[in-house]
Scaffold this motif. Structure first.
Motif, PDB file in Angstrom:
ATOM      1  N   SER A 199      44.826   5.108   3.941  1.00 17.64           N
ATOM      2  CA  SER A 199      43.912   5.900   3.110  1.00 17.64           C
ATOM      3  C   SER A 199      42.445   5.601   3.369  1.00 17.64           C
ATOM      4  CB  SER A 199      44.191   5.644   1.631  1.00 17.64           C
ATOM      5  OG  SER A 199      45.529   5.921   1.333  1.00 17.64           O
ATOM      6  N   TYR A 200      42.152   4.454   3.951  1.00 17.30           N
ATOM      7  CA  TYR A 200      40.772   4.035   4.151  1.00 17.30           C
ATOM      8  C   TYR A 200      40.569   3.703   5.620  1.00 17.30           C
ATOM      9  CZ  TYR A 200      41.221   3.628  -0.861  1.00 17.30           C
ATOM     10  OH  TYR A 200      41.471   3.903  -2.179  1.00 17.30           O
ATOM     11  N   CYS A 201      39.331   3.828   6.057  1.00 11.38           N
ATOM     12  CA  CYS A 201      39.063   3.575   7.471  1.00 11.38           C
ATOM     13  C   CYS A 201      37.680   2.954   7.636  1.00 11.38           C
ATOM     14  CB  CYS A 201      39.159   4.863   8.268  1.00 11.38           C
ATOM     15  SG  CYS A 201      37.954   6.125   7.818  1.00 11.38           S
ATOM     16  N   GLY A 202      37.440   2.439   8.844  1.00  9.14           N
ATOM     17  CA  GLY A 202      36.101   2.011   9.191  1.00  9.14           C
ATOM     18  C   GLY A 202      35.219   3.249   9.317  1.00  9.14           C
ATOM     19  N   HIS A 203      33.916   3.033   9.437  1.00  8.06           N
ATOM     20  CA  HIS A 203      32.986   4.162   9.404  1.00  8.06           C
ATOM     21  C   HIS A 203      31.724   3.835  10.169  1.00  8.06           C
ATOM     22  CE1 HIS A 203      30.730   1.790   6.443  1.00  8.06           C
ATOM     23  NE2 HIS A 203      31.926   1.504   5.936  1.00  8.06           N
ATOM     24  N   GLY A 204      31.043   4.875  10.565  1.00 13.96           N
ATOM     25  CA  GLY A 204      29.744   4.705  11.204  1.00 13.96           C
ATOM     26  C   GLY A 204      28.704   4.267  10.197  1.00 13.96           C
ATOM     27  N   ILE A 205      27.688   3.598  10.718  1.00 17.77           N
ATOM     28  CA  ILE A 205      26.539   3.186   9.889  1.00 17.77           C
ATOM     29  C   ILE A 205      25.281   3.591  10.640  1.00 17.77           C
ATOM     30  CG2 ILE A 205      25.247   1.236   8.978  1.00 17.77           C
ATOM     31  CD1 ILE A 205      27.815  -0.139   8.373  1.00 17.77           C
ATOM     32  N   ASN A 206      24.430   4.333   9.945  1.00 15.79           N
ATOM     33  CA  ASN A 206      23.173   4.779  10.534  1.00 15.79           C
ATOM     34  C   ASN A 206      22.242   5.086   9.383  1.00 15.79           C
ATOM     35  OD1 ASN A 206      21.124   6.143  12.038  1.00 15.79           O
ATOM     36  ND2 ASN A 206      22.627   6.487  13.657  1.00 15.79           N
ATOM     37  N   GLN A 207      21.613   6.244   9.407  1.00 18.62           N
ATOM     38  CA  GLN A 207      20.755   6.625   8.290  1.00 18.62           C
ATOM     39  C   GLN A 207      21.581   6.787   7.016  1.00 18.62           C
ATOM     40  OE1 GLN A 207      17.483   6.586   8.663  1.00 18.62           O
ATOM     41  NE2 GLN A 207      17.718   6.170  10.838  1.00 18.62           N
ATOM     42  N   LEU A 208      22.834   7.186   7.191  1.00 18.58           N
ATOM     43  CA  LEU A 208      23.784   7.263   6.086  1.00 18.58           C
ATOM     44  C   LEU A 208      24.715   6.061   6.179  1.00 18.58           C
ATOM     45  CD1 LEU A 208      24.735  11.037   6.298  1.00 18.58           C
ATOM     46  CD2 LEU A 208      23.162   9.955   4.673  1.00 18.58           C
ATOM     47  N   PHE A 209      25.168   5.555   5.053  1.00 20.75           N
ATOM     48  CA  PHE A 209      26.017   4.362   5.036  1.00 20.75           C
ATOM     49  C   PHE A 209      27.413   4.660   5.564  1.00 20.75           C
ATOM     50  CE2 PHE A 209      28.642   1.305   2.417  1.00 20.75           C
ATOM     51  CZ  PHE A 209      28.388   0.231   3.241  1.00 20.75           C
ATOM     52  N   HIS A 210      28.107   5.617   4.989  1.00 28.10           N
ATOM     53  CA  HIS A 210      29.440   6.008   5.457  1.00 28.10           C
ATOM     54  C   HIS A 210      29.291   7.323   6.211  1.00 28.10           C
ATOM     55  CE1 HIS A 210      30.810   3.307   2.150  1.00 28.10           C
ATOM     56  NE2 HIS A 210      31.711   2.997   3.061  1.00 28.10           N
ATOM     57  N   THR A 211      29.310   7.239   7.534  1.00 24.70           N
ATOM     58  CA  THR A 211      29.124   8.414   8.369  1.00 24.70           C
ATOM     59  C   THR A 211      30.076   8.343   9.557  1.00 24.70           C
ATOM     60  OG1 THR A 211      27.425   9.763   9.460  1.00 24.70           O
ATOM     61  CG2 THR A 211      27.237   7.378   9.714  1.00 24.70           C
ATOM     62  N   THR A 212      30.015   9.325  10.422  1.00 27.70           N
ATOM     63  CA  THR A 212      30.845   9.300  11.620  1.00 27.70           C
ATOM     64  C   THR A 212      30.395   8.161  12.522  1.00 27.70           C
ATOM     65  OG1 THR A 212      29.388  10.905  12.675  1.00 27.70           O
ATOM     66  CG2 THR A 212      31.351  11.761  11.576  1.00 27.70           C
ATOM     67  N   PRO A 213      31.301   7.608  13.275  1.00 30.32           N
ATOM     68  CA  PRO A 213      32.694   8.005  13.436  1.00 30.32           C
ATOM     69  C   PRO A 213      33.578   7.422  12.332  1.00 30.32           C
ATOM     70  CG  PRO A 213      32.282   6.112  14.817  1.00 30.32           C
ATOM     71  CD  PRO A 213      30.968   6.471  14.162  1.00 30.32           C
ATOM     72  N   ASN A 214      34.684   8.092  12.076  1.00 34.28           N
ATOM     73  CA  ASN A 214      35.742   7.505  11.256  1.00 34.28           C
ATOM     74  C   ASN A 214      36.574   6.630  12.182  1.00 34.28           C
ATOM     75  OD1 ASN A 214      35.139   8.712   8.759  1.00 34.28           O
ATOM     76  ND2 ASN A 214      36.060  10.618   9.457  1.00 34.28           N
ATOM     77  N   VAL A 215      36.950   5.466  11.701  1.00 34.34           N
ATOM     78  CA  VAL A 215      37.695   4.503  12.517  1.00 34.34           C
ATOM     79  C   VAL A 215      38.994   4.130  11.794  1.00 34.34           C
ATOM     80  CG1 VAL A 215      37.577   2.303  13.744  1.00 34.34           C
ATOM     81  CG2 VAL A 215      35.474   3.622  13.365  1.00 34.34           C
ATOM     82  N   PRO A 216      40.047   4.964  11.933  1.00 37.22           N
ATOM     83  CA  PRO A 216      41.331   4.633  11.319  1.00 37.22           C
ATOM     84  C   PRO A 216      41.941   3.380  11.956  1.00 37.22           C
ATOM     85  CG  PRO A 216      41.236   6.956  11.925  1.00 37.22           C
ATOM     86  CD  PRO A 216      40.073   6.266  12.582  1.00 37.22           C
ATOM     87  N   HIS A 217      42.759   2.680  11.192  1.00 43.24           N
ATOM     88  CA  HIS A 217      43.322   1.405  11.641  1.00 43.24           C
ATOM     89  C   HIS A 217      44.810   1.486  11.932  1.00 43.24           C
ATOM     90  CE1 HIS A 217      39.786   0.379   9.034  1.00 43.24           C
ATOM     91  NE2 HIS A 217      39.431  -0.075  10.215  1.00 43.24           N
ATOM     92  N   TYR A 218      45.360   2.679  12.079  1.00 45.14           N
ATOM     93  CA  TYR A 218      46.795   2.850  12.258  1.00 45.14           C
ATOM     94  C   TYR A 218      47.095   3.658  13.528  1.00 45.14           C
ATOM     95  CZ  TYR A 218      45.431   7.149   9.925  1.00 45.14           C
ATOM     96  OH  TYR A 218      44.788   8.311   9.583  1.00 45.14           O
ATOM     97  N   PHE A 219      48.382   3.576  13.964  1.00 44.75           N
ATOM     98  CA  PHE A 219      48.876   4.282  15.143  1.00 44.75           C
ATOM     99  C   PHE A 219      48.656   5.788  15.054  1.00 44.75           C
ATOM    100  CE2 PHE A 219      52.351   0.916  15.783  1.00 44.75           C
ATOM    101  CZ  PHE A 219      51.785   0.409  16.934  1.00 44.75           C
ATOM    102  N   LYS A 220      48.522   6.397  16.202  1.00 43.27           N
ATOM    103  CA  LYS A 220      48.553   7.858  16.352  1.00 43.27           C
ATOM    104  C   LYS A 220      47.589   8.573  15.416  1.00 43.27           C
ATOM    105  CE  LYS A 220      53.296   7.796  18.004  1.00 43.27           C
ATOM    106  NZ  LYS A 220      54.673   8.214  17.817  1.00 43.27           N
ATOM    107  N   ASN A 221      46.424   7.989  15.182  1.00 45.37           N
ATOM    108  CA  ASN A 221      45.418   8.657  14.370  1.00 45.37           C
ATOM    109  C   ASN A 221      44.681   9.691  15.231  1.00 45.37           C
ATOM    110  OD1 ASN A 221      42.696   7.519  15.347  1.00 45.37           O
ATOM    111  ND2 ASN A 221      43.938   5.669  15.059  1.00 45.37           N
ATOM    112  N   LYS A 222      43.938  10.552  14.586  1.00 47.23           N
ATOM    113  CA  LYS A 222      43.274  11.652  15.281  1.00 47.23           C
ATOM    114  C   LYS A 222      41.760  11.458  15.386  1.00 47.23           C
ATOM    115  CE  LYS A 222      46.955  14.715  14.936  1.00 47.23           C
ATOM    116  NZ  LYS A 222      48.009  13.951  15.494  1.00 47.23           N
ATOM    117  N   ALA A 223      41.300  10.219  15.298  1.00 42.39           N
ATOM    118  CA  ALA A 223      39.862   9.961  15.376  1.00 42.39           C
ATOM    119  C   ALA A 223      39.302  10.466  16.703  1.00 42.39           C
ATOM    120  CB  ALA A 223      39.583   8.465  15.221  1.00 42.39           C
ATOM    121  N   VAL A 224      38.106  11.012  16.643  1.00 44.83           N
ATOM    122  CA  VAL A 224      37.451  11.517  17.839  1.00 44.83           C
ATOM    123  C   VAL A 224      36.280  10.617  18.202  1.00 44.83           C
ATOM    124  CG1 VAL A 224      38.133  13.894  17.412  1.00 44.83           C
ATOM    125  CG2 VAL A 224      35.965  13.067  16.509  1.00 44.83           C
ATOM    126  N   GLY A 225      35.934  10.649  19.456  1.00 45.66           N
ATOM    127  CA  GLY A 225      34.736   9.947  19.901  1.00 45.66           C
ATOM    128  C   GLY A 225      35.015   8.798  20.842  1.00 45.66           C
TER     129      GLY A 225
END
Length: 166
Positions: free
Chosen positions: A67-93
């Motif tokens: 249900s939760y994932c890692g996330h990008g940090i930049n000007q916004l705190f929770h931003t792209t990329p999404n970094v799922p921690h499980y098999f066969k996820n659909k994260a891009v980048g």
């Protein structure tokens, strides 16, 4: 050069007399993060971090929250990329120098499913089993990564190892 407006970190502590299974859970949680960090370098896919984490955690007989994932940090705190921690996820980048993001796997003794308490903040496992989480903010460099939130003492080791090594 990357500009980081904020950082994100988290750590599980051992409190009191923790049984062997609890220590194993915390150790596996930290090790899954450490293994994923070793995979952070230019050209690698964000989705592959989930494979690294989930493969190790499955070998320990534990599960990874989805249900939760890692996330990008930049000007916004929770931003792209999404970094799922499980098999066969659909994260891009693809990781590139200057990218800044978190890896923060939540590891469970039982199943991977979770639910929120009525406060809309506290997450718990649906089966009532224990969880552990570690998190670091990373900056992708030309040759790998820098852990921006590493502990400055004891060569960056997590605090739970202080008590195990005594």
């Amino acid at each position: 050069k990357a500009v980081v407006s904020t950082q994100s970190t988290g750590e599980t502590f051992l409190v009191g007399n923790v049984d062997e299974a609890g220590v194993k859970l915390v150790q596996a949680s930290y090790e899954s993060l450490r293994l994923a960090i070793e995979h952070v370098k230019p050209g690698n896919k964000y989705r592959d971090l989930g494979n690294v984490i989930n493969k190790y955690i499955n070998s320990c007989g534990l599960s990874v929250v989805r249900s939760y994932c890692g996330h990008g940090i930049n000007q916004l705190f929770h931003t792209t990329p999404n970094v799922p921690h499980y098999f066969k996820n659909k994260a891009v980048g693809i990781m590139k120098p200057g990218h800044c993001f978190t890896i923060e796997p939540m590891i469970n003794e039982g199943g991977w499913k979770d639910t929120l308490w009525p406060d809309d903040w506290t997450a718990v496992t649906t089966d009532g089993k224990r969880s552990s989480q570690f998190e670091h903010t990373l900056l992708v460099t030309e040759t790998g990564c820098e852990v921006l939130t590493a502990r400055t003492e004891k060569n960056g080791q997590p605090h739970f190892l202080d008590n195990l090594n005594n």
